[in-house]
Every structure is written in C-alpha cells, then in structure tokens.
Motif scaffolding. Structure first.
Motif, PDB file in Angstrom:
ATOM      1  N   GLN A   4     -19.017 -16.525  43.004  1.00  0.00           N
ATOM      2  CA  GLN A   4     -20.292 -17.204  42.759  1.00  0.00           C
ATOM      3  C   GLN A   4     -21.476 -16.282  43.051  1.00  0.00           C
ATOM      4  N   GLU A   5     -21.388 -15.478  44.084  1.00  0.00           N
ATOM      5  CA  GLU A   5     -22.480 -14.545  44.408  1.00  0.00           C
ATOM      6  C   GLU A   5     -22.600 -13.450  43.344  1.00  0.00           C
ATOM      7  N   ILE A   6     -21.477 -12.944  42.878  1.00  0.00           N
ATOM      8  CA  ILE A   6     -21.499 -11.932  41.806  1.00  0.00           C
ATOM      9  C   ILE A   6     -22.095 -12.543  40.538  1.00  0.00           C
ATOM     10  N   THR A   7     -21.665 -13.758  40.206  1.00  0.00           N
ATOM     11  CA  THR A   7     -22.206 -14.447  39.033  1.00  0.00           C
ATOM     12  C   THR A   7     -23.703 -14.651  39.182  1.00  0.00           C
ATOM     13  N   GLY A   8     -24.161 -15.018  40.371  1.00  0.00           N
ATOM     14  CA  GLY A   8     -25.590 -15.209  40.621  1.00  0.00           C
ATOM     15  C   GLY A   8     -26.385 -13.932  40.391  1.00  0.00           C
ATOM     16  N   LEU A  17     -29.357 -14.834  28.979  1.00  0.00           N
ATOM     17  CA  LEU A  17     -28.009 -14.875  28.407  1.00  0.00           C
ATOM     18  C   LEU A  17     -27.286 -16.158  28.783  1.00  0.00           C
ATOM     19  N   SER A  18     -26.410 -16.566  27.903  1.00  0.00           N
ATOM     20  CA  SER A  18     -25.545 -17.708  28.174  1.00  0.00           C
ATOM     21  C   SER A  18     -24.277 -17.177  28.833  1.00  0.00           C
ATOM     22  N   ILE A  19     -24.214 -17.281  30.145  1.00  0.00           N
ATOM     23  CA  ILE A  19     -23.072 -16.796  30.916  1.00  0.00           C
ATOM     24  C   ILE A  19     -22.361 -18.006  31.494  1.00  0.00           C
ATOM     25  N   ASP A  20     -21.050 -18.031  31.359  1.00  0.00           N
ATOM     26  CA  ASP A  20     -20.267 -19.183  31.781  1.00  0.00           C
ATOM     27  C   ASP A  20     -19.139 -18.697  32.684  1.00  0.00           C
ATOM     28  N   ALA A  21     -18.570 -19.606  33.439  1.00  0.00           N
ATOM     29  CA  ALA A  21     -17.431 -19.274  34.292  1.00  0.00           C
ATOM     30  C   ALA A  21     -16.252 -20.142  33.893  1.00  0.00           C
ATOM     31  N   ASP A  22     -15.101 -19.497  33.735  1.00  0.00           N
ATOM     32  CA  ASP A  22     -13.855 -20.199  33.449  1.00  0.00           C
ATOM     33  C   ASP A  22     -13.082 -20.242  34.760  1.00  0.00           C
ATOM     34  N   ILE A  23     -13.063 -21.408  35.390  1.00  0.00           N
ATOM     35  CA  ILE A  23     -12.421 -21.516  36.708  1.00  0.00           C
ATOM     36  C   ILE A  23     -11.179 -22.411  36.666  1.00  0.00           C
ATOM     37  N   LYS A  24     -10.605 -22.596  35.470  1.00  0.00           N
ATOM     38  CA  LYS A  24      -9.423 -23.451  35.326  1.00  0.00           C
ATOM     39  C   LYS A  24      -8.166 -22.805  35.904  1.00  0.00           C
ATOM     40  N   LEU A  30     -15.457 -14.635  34.392  1.00  0.00           N
ATOM     41  CA  LEU A  30     -16.830 -14.713  33.911  1.00  0.00           C
ATOM     42  C   LEU A  30     -16.823 -14.510  32.405  1.00  0.00           C
ATOM     43  N   VAL A  31     -17.390 -15.438  31.651  1.00  0.00           N
ATOM     44  CA  VAL A  31     -17.414 -15.374  30.194  1.00  0.00           C
ATOM     45  C   VAL A  31     -18.821 -14.990  29.763  1.00  0.00           C
ATOM     46  N   VAL A  32     -18.929 -13.869  29.035  1.00  0.00           N
ATOM     47  CA  VAL A  32     -20.241 -13.332  28.659  1.00  0.00           C
ATOM     48  C   VAL A  32     -20.329 -13.154  27.145  1.00  0.00           C
ATOM     49  N   PRO A  33     -21.540 -13.147  26.592  1.00  0.00           N
ATOM     50  CA  PRO A  33     -21.691 -12.948  25.145  1.00  0.00           C
ATOM     51  C   PRO A  33     -21.228 -11.555  24.721  1.00  0.00           C
ATOM     52  N   VAL A  34     -20.600 -11.474  23.558  1.00  0.00           N
ATOM     53  CA  VAL A  34     -20.035 -10.219  23.078  1.00  0.00           C
ATOM     54  C   VAL A  34     -21.090  -9.130  22.955  1.00  0.00           C
ATOM     55  N   THR A  86     -12.863 -10.388  36.906  1.00  0.00           N
ATOM     56  CA  THR A  86     -12.388 -10.452  35.534  1.00  0.00           C
ATOM     57  C   THR A  86     -13.508 -11.038  34.696  1.00  0.00           C
ATOM     58  N   ILE A  87     -13.867 -10.316  33.641  1.00  0.00           N
ATOM     59  CA  ILE A  87     -14.852 -10.835  32.703  1.00  0.00           C
ATOM     60  C   ILE A  87     -14.237 -10.807  31.314  1.00  0.00           C
ATOM     61  N   LYS A  88     -14.701 -11.713  30.476  1.00  0.00           N
ATOM     62  CA  LYS A  88     -14.192 -11.724  29.109  1.00  0.00           C
ATOM     63  C   LYS A  88     -15.297 -12.102  28.152  1.00  0.00           C
TER      64      LYS A  88
END
Length: 177
Positions: A4-8, A17-24, A30-34, A86-88
C-alpha cells in the motif's frame, strides 16, 4: 515498506493515471496502463525510497479471444530494501493478421529486460517499442507465428522436419532417402 505504501508513492507521482491493485491472489499486483509502464518502472528504479534495482522476470499471458487481452507481468526486487513488487499491464490482444500488440520497452532501465522482452516477443508476439534488438531468441528467425499465443496454428513441418503428429501417430517416413 508495504504494498500500500509503494502504491501510494506511485499514485502521488502519477496522479493522472488509472492505477489499480489486484489483491485477489496470494500476492498483490499493481495494474498500470500500458503506455505508462516504462515511466513507472523508471520511477521504481530511480526513486531513492524504493530502488527496485533488480528485474527478476518479465512474463506474458494471452487471455484468449474471449477476453481479447494480453498481459505483461514484471517481477521486481529492491535488493537493498528487501522489497518485492509485481506489476502488470493489460492491453488489447490484436487479431491474427493485424500488427502485433505493442508495449514500451524497459530494457533501458534494466539490462536483463533485453532477453525477457525478446522471449515474450518470440513466443507471444508482443512488440516492445524502443527495444534495441527485438528479434527471436529461442526459435529460428524464419519460424512462423508465436507458439504460446492461444490462436497459434502449429505448422506440420519445418524445413522437412515433422513438427506435429496427428493422433499421436508417427508420420510415414518411407519417402526419406
């Protein structure tokens, strides 16, 4: 520092940017735009609070025609801070015959990305924009297609060598000299 701190930190650096987290799954991603992957990776490498100095792996996934997307996943490590991330990025999976899907290269940030990106290009058909030497790394240069794509059609023969056998039967080789 936790996920969460890294994402922040990333969100504060790239507020538009639209940055999302996949925590399933067991590990958050961390999901980032291409189109922003190279800029975000550069930040992760250069920021003194993070210093992700090691790119352990780049891998790619073809989600098939149903979802019509592909993914590139980056496994990063900050050796001095003992952090893993991990980012994708998820992007459109172009149809057969269309230009290859394109992702910005990160080979100018981590040298090891050179080989990882070439492997994803070779096997998945993903073009890494700006890569200094994007060519096949595992298959011969004249190989047709990208064998890990869901729409890959296996050729029967390659330079006279059987690549595929039907119904598990060995091919008739009586015509060989």
């Amino acid at each position: 520092m936790n996920f969460q701190e890294i994402t922040g930190l990333i969100v504060s650096k790239f507020p538009d940017l639209s940055i999302d987290a996949d925590i399933k799954g067991p590990q958050p991603i961390l999901v980032v735009p291409v189109e922003s992957i190279a800029d975000i990776c550069r930040f992760l490498f250069e920021d003194e609070r993070l210093y992700f100095d090691y790119l352990a792996c780049i891998t790619a996934i073809d989600n098939g025609a149903g979802l019509a997307t592909m993914e590139v996943i980056y496994n990063l490590t900050s050796i001095p801070y003992n952090l893993n991330l991990t980012i994708k990025t998820v992007f459109s999976r172009n149809v057969p015959g269309a230009p290859l899907p394109s992702v910005p290269t990160v080979s100018h940030i981590w040298r090891t990305a050179d080989w990882h990106e070439r492997e994803a290009f070779d096997l998945m058909g993903i073009h890494f924009e700006g890569h200094p030497d994007l060519r096949r790394i595992l298959l011969p240069e004249d190989w047709e297609g990208h064998p890990l794509r869901k729409d890959y059609v296996v050729q029967d023969r390659y330079h006279g060598i059987y690549v595929r056998y039907e119904d598990g039967q060995l091919p008739d080789t009586s015509d060989r000299v």
